[in-house]
Scaffold this motif. Structure first.
Motif, PDB file in Angstrom:
ATOM      1  N   GLU A 144      11.610 -15.092 -48.945  1.00 42.89           N
ATOM      2  CA  GLU A 144      12.457 -15.890 -48.068  1.00 42.89           C
ATOM      3  C   GLU A 144      13.404 -14.989 -47.268  1.00 42.89           C
ATOM      4  OE1 GLU A 144      12.800 -19.424 -47.622  1.00 42.89           O
ATOM      5  OE2 GLU A 144      10.789 -19.312 -48.461  1.00 42.89           O
ATOM      6  N   SER A 145      13.731 -15.421 -46.087  1.00 38.63           N
ATOM      7  CA  SER A 145      14.727 -14.721 -45.271  1.00 38.63           C
ATOM      8  C   SER A 145      15.585 -15.787 -44.585  1.00 38.63           C
ATOM      9  CB  SER A 145      14.052 -13.837 -44.218  1.00 38.63           C
ATOM     10  OG  SER A 145      14.999 -13.224 -43.387  1.00 38.63           O
ATOM     11  N   ARG A 146      16.717 -16.079 -45.171  1.00 44.73           N
ATOM     12  CA  ARG A 146      17.549 -17.176 -44.706  1.00 44.73           C
ATOM     13  C   ARG A 146      18.683 -16.684 -43.818  1.00 44.73           C
ATOM     14  NH1 ARG A 146      16.841 -21.896 -46.900  1.00 44.73           N
ATOM     15  NH2 ARG A 146      18.967 -22.544 -46.450  1.00 44.73           N
ATOM     16  N   LEU A 147      19.156 -17.576 -42.958  1.00 44.39           N
ATOM     17  CA  LEU A 147      20.284 -17.305 -42.076  1.00 44.39           C
ATOM     18  C   LEU A 147      21.312 -18.421 -42.268  1.00 44.39           C
ATOM     19  CD1 LEU A 147      18.395 -16.312 -38.797  1.00 44.39           C
ATOM     20  CD2 LEU A 147      19.643 -14.779 -40.309  1.00 44.39           C
ATOM     21  N   PRO A 148      22.200 -18.260 -43.227  1.00 45.71           N
ATOM     22  CA  PRO A 148      23.169 -19.336 -43.506  1.00 45.71           C
ATOM     23  C   PRO A 148      24.005 -19.688 -42.273  1.00 45.71           C
ATOM     24  CG  PRO A 148      23.199 -17.665 -45.234  1.00 45.71           C
ATOM     25  CD  PRO A 148      22.361 -17.114 -44.124  1.00 45.71           C
ATOM     26  N   ASP A 149      24.275 -20.972 -42.123  1.00 46.15           N
ATOM     27  CA  ASP A 149      25.163 -21.480 -41.073  1.00 46.15           C
ATOM     28  C   ASP A 149      24.613 -21.274 -39.668  1.00 46.15           C
ATOM     29  OD1 ASP A 149      27.039 -22.131 -43.089  1.00 46.15           O
ATOM     30  OD2 ASP A 149      27.837 -20.078 -43.022  1.00 46.15           O
ATOM     31  N   LYS A 150      23.309 -21.146 -39.535  1.00 43.71           N
ATOM     32  CA  LYS A 150      22.693 -21.008 -38.223  1.00 43.71           C
ATOM     33  C   LYS A 150      21.853 -22.248 -37.911  1.00 43.71           C
ATOM     34  CE  LYS A 150      24.179 -16.893 -37.069  1.00 43.71           C
ATOM     35  NZ  LYS A 150      25.058 -16.690 -35.896  1.00 43.71           N
ATOM     36  N   GLN A 151      21.790 -22.593 -36.605  1.00 43.10           N
ATOM     37  CA  GLN A 151      21.072 -23.785 -36.178  1.00 43.10           C
ATOM     38  C   GLN A 151      19.600 -23.733 -36.591  1.00 43.10           C
ATOM     39  OE1 GLN A 151      19.704 -25.958 -31.969  1.00 43.10           O
ATOM     40  NE2 GLN A 151      20.997 -24.149 -31.911  1.00 43.10           N
ATOM     41  N   SER A 152      18.983 -22.561 -36.407  1.00 42.41           N
ATOM     42  CA  SER A 152      17.554 -22.447 -36.711  1.00 42.41           C
ATOM     43  C   SER A 152      17.285 -22.639 -38.194  1.00 42.41           C
ATOM     44  CB  SER A 152      17.033 -21.082 -36.259  1.00 42.41           C
ATOM     45  OG  SER A 152      17.709 -20.028 -36.929  1.00 42.41           O
ATOM     46  N   GLN A 153      18.188 -22.149 -39.046  1.00 43.47           N
ATOM     47  CA  GLN A 153      17.987 -22.312 -40.483  1.00 43.47           C
ATOM     48  C   GLN A 153      18.102 -23.783 -40.878  1.00 43.47           C
ATOM     49  OE1 GLN A 153      17.229 -19.691 -42.833  1.00 43.47           O
ATOM     50  NE2 GLN A 153      16.629 -21.608 -43.825  1.00 43.47           N
ATOM     51  N   ALA A 154      19.060 -24.498 -40.296  1.00 51.30           N
ATOM     52  CA  ALA A 154      19.203 -25.928 -40.593  1.00 51.30           C
ATOM     53  C   ALA A 154      17.950 -26.688 -40.153  1.00 51.30           C
ATOM     54  CB  ALA A 154      20.444 -26.485 -39.894  1.00 51.30           C
ATOM     55  N   ALA A 155      17.410 -26.316 -38.990  1.00 50.83           N
ATOM     56  CA  ALA A 155      16.189 -26.974 -38.506  1.00 50.83           C
ATOM     57  C   ALA A 155      15.010 -26.676 -39.423  1.00 50.83           C
ATOM     58  CB  ALA A 155      15.886 -26.516 -37.081  1.00 50.83           C
ATOM     59  N   SER A 157      15.158 -15.691 -22.969  1.00 47.38           N
ATOM     60  CA  SER A 157      16.095 -16.457 -22.154  1.00 47.38           C
ATOM     61  C   SER A 157      15.746 -17.950 -22.183  1.00 47.38           C
ATOM     62  CB  SER A 157      16.067 -15.930 -20.714  1.00 47.38           C
ATOM     63  OG  SER A 157      16.893 -16.698 -19.880  1.00 47.38           O
ATOM     64  N   THR A 158      14.447 -18.251 -22.109  1.00 47.37           N
ATOM     65  CA  THR A 158      14.019 -19.650 -22.179  1.00 47.37           C
ATOM     66  C   THR A 158      14.300 -20.239 -23.562  1.00 47.37           C
ATOM     67  OG1 THR A 158      12.257 -19.176 -20.573  1.00 47.37           O
ATOM     68  CG2 THR A 158      12.068 -21.218 -21.837  1.00 47.37           C
ATOM     69  N   VAL A 159      14.044 -19.450 -24.608  1.00 48.50           N
ATOM     70  CA  VAL A 159      14.315 -19.908 -25.971  1.00 48.50           C
ATOM     71  C   VAL A 159      15.798 -20.250 -26.127  1.00 48.50           C
ATOM     72  CG1 VAL A 159      14.410 -19.194 -28.395  1.00 48.50           C
ATOM     73  CG2 VAL A 159      12.382 -18.679 -27.023  1.00 48.50           C
ATOM     74  N   THR A 160      16.655 -19.391 -25.595  1.00 55.47           N
ATOM     75  CA  THR A 160      18.098 -19.629 -25.688  1.00 55.47           C
ATOM     76  C   THR A 160      18.488 -20.909 -24.960  1.00 55.47           C
ATOM     77  OG1 THR A 160      18.488 -17.245 -25.804  1.00 55.47           O
ATOM     78  CG2 THR A 160      20.359 -18.621 -25.241  1.00 55.47           C
ATOM     79  N   GLU A 161      17.854 -21.156 -23.809  1.00 57.36           N
ATOM     80  CA  GLU A 161      18.161 -22.375 -23.056  1.00 57.36           C
ATOM     81  C   GLU A 161      17.735 -23.617 -23.832  1.00 57.36           C
ATOM     82  OE1 GLU A 161      17.596 -24.179 -18.516  1.00 57.36           O
ATOM     83  OE2 GLU A 161      16.591 -22.307 -19.112  1.00 57.36           O
ATOM     84  N   VAL A 162      16.553 -23.560 -24.459  1.00 63.37           N
ATOM     85  CA  VAL A 162      16.103 -24.693 -25.278  1.00 63.37           C
ATOM     86  C   VAL A 162      17.075 -24.934 -26.428  1.00 63.37           C
ATOM     87  CG1 VAL A 162      14.287 -25.506 -26.838  1.00 63.37           C
ATOM     88  CG2 VAL A 162      13.671 -24.407 -24.669  1.00 63.37           C
ATOM     89  N   MET A 163      17.535 -23.870 -27.063  1.00 66.06           N
ATOM     90  CA  MET A 163      18.482 -24.001 -28.178  1.00 66.06           C
ATOM     91  C   MET A 163      19.807 -24.583 -27.711  1.00 66.06           C
ATOM     92  SD  MET A 163      17.734 -20.410 -30.229  1.00 66.06           S
ATOM     93  CE  MET A 163      18.904 -20.782 -31.550  1.00 66.06           C
ATOM     94  N   ASP A 204      14.603 -15.837 -34.515  1.00 64.38           N
ATOM     95  CA  ASP A 204      14.809 -14.478 -33.993  1.00 64.38           C
ATOM     96  C   ASP A 204      16.143 -14.368 -33.250  1.00 64.38           C
ATOM     97  OD1 ASP A 204      12.384 -13.832 -35.037  1.00 64.38           O
ATOM     98  OD2 ASP A 204      11.314 -13.778 -33.121  1.00 64.38           O
ATOM     99  N   VAL A 205      16.427 -15.350 -32.419  1.00 62.46           N
ATOM    100  CA  VAL A 205      17.682 -15.321 -31.654  1.00 62.46           C
ATOM    101  C   VAL A 205      18.882 -15.348 -32.599  1.00 62.46           C
ATOM    102  CG1 VAL A 205      19.117 -16.633 -30.039  1.00 62.46           C
ATOM    103  CG2 VAL A 205      16.683 -16.322 -29.571  1.00 62.46           C
ATOM    104  N   ASP A 206      18.840 -16.229 -33.590  1.00 61.25           N
ATOM    105  CA  ASP A 206      19.947 -16.312 -34.542  1.00 61.25           C
ATOM    106  C   ASP A 206      20.040 -15.059 -35.410  1.00 61.25           C
ATOM    107  OD1 ASP A 206      20.879 -18.731 -33.681  1.00 61.25           O
ATOM    108  OD2 ASP A 206      19.793 -19.918 -35.168  1.00 61.25           O
ATOM    109  N   PHE A 207      18.893 -14.474 -35.739  1.00 64.67           N
ATOM    110  CA  PHE A 207      18.880 -13.258 -36.563  1.00 64.67           C
ATOM    111  C   PHE A 207      19.561 -12.112 -35.823  1.00 64.67           C
ATOM    112  CE2 PHE A 207      17.499  -9.808 -39.111  1.00 64.67           C
ATOM    113  CZ  PHE A 207      17.037 -10.313 -40.324  1.00 64.67           C
ATOM    114  N   ILE A 208      19.242 -11.951 -34.548  1.00 67.05           N
ATOM    115  CA  ILE A 208      19.861 -10.883 -33.755  1.00 67.05           C
ATOM    116  C   ILE A 208      21.369 -11.084 -33.685  1.00 67.05           C
ATOM    117  CG2 ILE A 208      20.059  -9.941 -31.408  1.00 67.05           C
ATOM    118  CD1 ILE A 208      17.064 -10.422 -31.096  1.00 67.05           C
ATOM    119  N   ASP A 209      21.784 -12.340 -33.503  1.00 70.54           N
ATOM    120  CA  ASP A 209      23.221 -12.617 -33.443  1.00 70.54           C
ATOM    121  C   ASP A 209      23.902 -12.309 -34.776  1.00 70.54           C
ATOM    122  OD1 ASP A 209      25.612 -13.897 -32.134  1.00 70.54           O
ATOM    123  OD2 ASP A 209      25.355 -15.250 -33.836  1.00 70.54           O
TER     124      ASP A 209
END
Length: 745
Positions: A37-48, A476-482, A500-505
């Protein structure tokens, strides 16, 4: 401390034997407890992704879909009623129980037909297991069905990231095979270094360090998830570090034992030779372990459990190796060192080759600094083109039917992002309006929202980009969708691209603060030990350049493709996986600092000895002696680590290969260009400035609270020169006396 250890040899040995046996016996179950597992607590993508896992039985989320594609013969289209029924029946057949799929035969999947109506694609999400091969159970059956099916007379083909990346090839094996290969290479190097039975001593220390570290990792698994990658790091990086630390102390012991009065027949003389070796080389080993641990603290403070677990395990590797080197190793040298050093030969602590290199470097320091600096900057230059992200799907598509099938999907106009769609979780009642809005965004190639992708009051919309999500345009498109999803009440954007976007952040959002923290802590440790301000700053700058050079090599080999096929029989991936640069920094920054510590520690020893004898020009002799006495050691240690990383690169996981490439390149660059040429050149150019250590900083770093500052151990010829007026003779003489009892005469 060493005298205490030698007085309690039996308890020390018993403790390490118990830890080794327990760690070895439990290593298999420890590996079983590791997580994929590779979780990102408190991130939108992880909740989804959590919502997807909870309501849709581990289908989708971070796991990319399988893609089925068929192209009808010329003169035929796939939108006829007969073909629609055939295609719908096939997709229903290959969708496992508990899985989900979408095709143009389903309401909401209209965008899955090409404009010329000849090509269609279906997305299939089988239930995934929590391993490195999520579709391991379902994929063989799906392949069997697809291979024997034709639609409108045309063959159906299976593709998608799980197929193209080879993640359907079976579970990851344990690191035993790679560890044995690395150990064999290390034994050959050690045999060349010692030419005696002493070659097995560092290897024995590694055989204790690895199972002991696994035992401690098992304890961590009871507190938090630990990544499966840790098993490779403990086995192979642990092998290299444990051998390196033992190599340093054994080499110094051999040197001490050959001094007059250190006859091996006299137990007291043998004891003192061990004590002197550990008092000097053990100090360097402890300092090296501290710098590695500090750099790995950068991973521990990240808000990403996957990288934190790598940091925890990474911290254990140097700490256990240091503990073994300063406790078990002295016992072994005292008890069996003389018997193992057979055939006994005269040992020359100075290397003629490295002595000549140091002589050339100190005679032409400016030229050497410019040339080696240019090489380093040249290797680091490609880092400017570094692209973080998952491998672009088209870079995985290198030959074979799955590659040709995916290329046909792209050529038909479906967009590269269809291999890794975003999965937007929306309230069931508002799905149609949001579906229309997302489909109209620039850069979105298509979307699908079938009616049966609704459970528990939530619905899934798949959205994919025209450009690959790892490219700048795709991201850039992924960020706009998010952003649209975040602005819509009750809506979350998940899937691989959003992760990926949330992981980089999460990893790089606070990078500046993390780097400052590591740099300051490393500076304090080095300044306190080396009694210098200039040397730690120089070491930090060179380490940063060395790490950037390693990144540059990774960009050339894995992103640009110059050598990935020839060296690894693996195509270039077009990007560097998001977690790798941070992990490489944490490991490489500390490991490369080891060699800087070894060299500077020896230069400082020689400098103090010369100062105690009243010599004023100590810089060049100290550099030549330091390099000639550590050059062979550093080269051997670097070669052992390089072989360990080469073994690590043979692991059949592309991310691990990229990680190992960076570490291996960094170690080679560091041990040759940086430490062999640039470090001695800069120390020579800086001259007496190397030892600048203001009295006020000395009080802050060296003196304990309430303790009066003692005499300094650093040269200063006069107060006006800006060296703080340190007293040098008392400590320098004491140091020389401790290092060589004959100096008492």
């Amino acid at each position: 401390m060493t005298r205490w250890v030698l007085s309690h040899r039996l308890p020390v040995v018993l403790v390490w034997v118990v830890l080794t046996l327990a760690g070895g016996a439990l290593s298999g179950s420890t590996i079983d407890k590791l997580s994929y597992e590779s979780r990102l607590p408190d991130k939108q993508s992880q909740a989804a992704n959590d919502a997807l896992a909870q309501r849709f039985a581990q289908t989708g989320g971070k796991n990319a879909p399988l893609l089925l594609v068929v192209t009808a013969p010329k003169g035929t289209t796939v939108d006829s009623e007969g073909v629609r029924k055939q295609w719908g029946a096939l997709i229903a057949k290959v969708t496992p129980k508990g899985g989900r799929s979408v095709s143009y035969a389903d309401p909401g999947g209209e965008s899955l037909v090409s404009q010329d109506k000849r090509t269609t694609v279906a997305l299939v999400y089988p239930p995934a297991n929590r391993s490195n091969v999520p579709y391991e159970q379902s994929l063989p059956g799906i392949k069997a069905v697809v291979e024997h099916t034709k639609i409108a007379g045309a063959p159906v083909e299976l593709t998608g990231q799980p197929v193209l990346s080879g993640r359907d090839s079976g579970a990851t094996r344990s690191p035993i095979y790679e560890t044995l290969i690395g150990a064999l290479g290390a034994l050959i190097v050690l045999a060349l270094v010692f030419a005696s039975g002493l070659a097995i001593v560092p290897l024995l220390m590694a055989m204790v360090a690895i199972p002991t570290t696994f035992l401690l990792v098992r304890g961590i698994t009871g507190i938090t998830d630990v990544s499966f990658i840790v098993q490779f790091l403990v086995a192979l990086i642990g092998l290299g570090i444990a051998i390196d630390y033992a190599l340093l102390i054994v080499t110094r012991w051999r040197e001490e034992r050959q001094k007059p009065g250190s006859d091996g027949a006299d137990p007291e003389a043998r004891r003192e030779a061990v004590v002197r070796a550990v008092a000097s080389a053990g100090h360097a080993v402890a300092l090296s372990g501290a710098t590695v641990a500090i750099s790995l603290a950068a991973l521990v403070v990240l808000p990403v459990p996957f990288l934190r677990s790598v940091g925890y395990a990474g911290l254990l590797i140097p700490l256990v190796s240091v503990a073994i080197a300063v406790t078990l190793l002295p016992v072994m040298l005292y008890a069996w060192g003389d018997n193992l050093d057979r055939p006994r030969r005269a040992h020359r602590p100075d290397s003629k080759l490295w002595g000549r290199i140091a002589g050339v470097t100190t005679r032409r320091p400016a030229l050497c600094a410019v040339l080696s600096g240019a090489v380093l900057l040249g290797l680091a230059a490609p880092v400017l083109a570094l692209r973080l992200g998952q491998p672009a799907t088209v870079t995985l598509a290198q030959g074979g039917k799955p590659a040709a099938a995916f290329q046909r999907i792209v050529d038909a106009g479906f967009g590269e992002g269809i291999a890794r769609p975003l999965e937007v979780v929306v309230p069931a009642g508002g799905g149609d309006a949001l579906h229309t809005q997302l489909a109209g965004l620039d850069g979105v190639a298509g979307s699908a929202a079938p009616a049966d992708w609704a459970r528990g009051g939530q619905r899934i919309i798949d959205v994919w980009t025209t450009a690959d999500p790892s490219s700048s345009a795709g991201r850039s498109t992924v960020t706009e969708v998010m952003d649209v999803a975040q602005d819509t009440p009750g809506t979350l954007a998940g899937g691989g691209p959003a992760t990926d976007v949330d992981f980089i952040d999460a990893v790089y959002g606070s990078l500046g603060l993390i780097l400052i923290f590591v740099a300051l802590l490393t500076f304090v440790v080095l300044a306190r030990t080396l009694r210098s301000v200039v040397l730690p700053i120089k070491a930090l700058i060179l380490n940063a350049l060395s790490t950037c050079a390693a990144y540059g090599v990774v960009v050339l080999v894995w992103q640009k493709g110059y050598g990935s096929e020839a060296l690894f029989d693996t195509p270039a991936i077009g990007a560097v996986t998001i977690w790798i640069p941070m992990a490489v920094f944490a490991f490489l920054f500390g490991l490369s600092m080891d060699y800087e510590v070894f060299i500077l520690h020896r230069i400082r020893e020689t400098h103090l000895e010369l100062t105690a004898r009243g010599e004023r020009d100590t810089v060049v002799p100290s550099v030549v002696t330091g390099i000639s006495r550590t050059g062979r050691l550093v080269t051997s240690a670097a070669l052992i680590l390089f072989l360990a990383f080469t073994a690590l690169a043979s692991i059949p996981i592309t991310d691990v290969k990229v990680f190992a490439t960076a570490l291996a390149a960094g170690i080679v660059i560091d041990a040759t260009v940086v430490r062999g040429l640039l470090t001695p050149a800069l120390v020579t150019l800086l001259g007496r400035s190397n030892w600048w250590f203001p009295r006020s900083l000395g009080r802050l770093l060296v003196t304990s609270p309430g303790q009066a500052p003692g005499p300094r151990t650093h040269p200063a010829d006069d107060d006006a020169a800006g060296y703080g007026g340190q007293e040098v003779a008392p400590d320098a003489a004491a140091f020389a006396t401790q290092a060589d009892p004959q100096s008492r005469a």
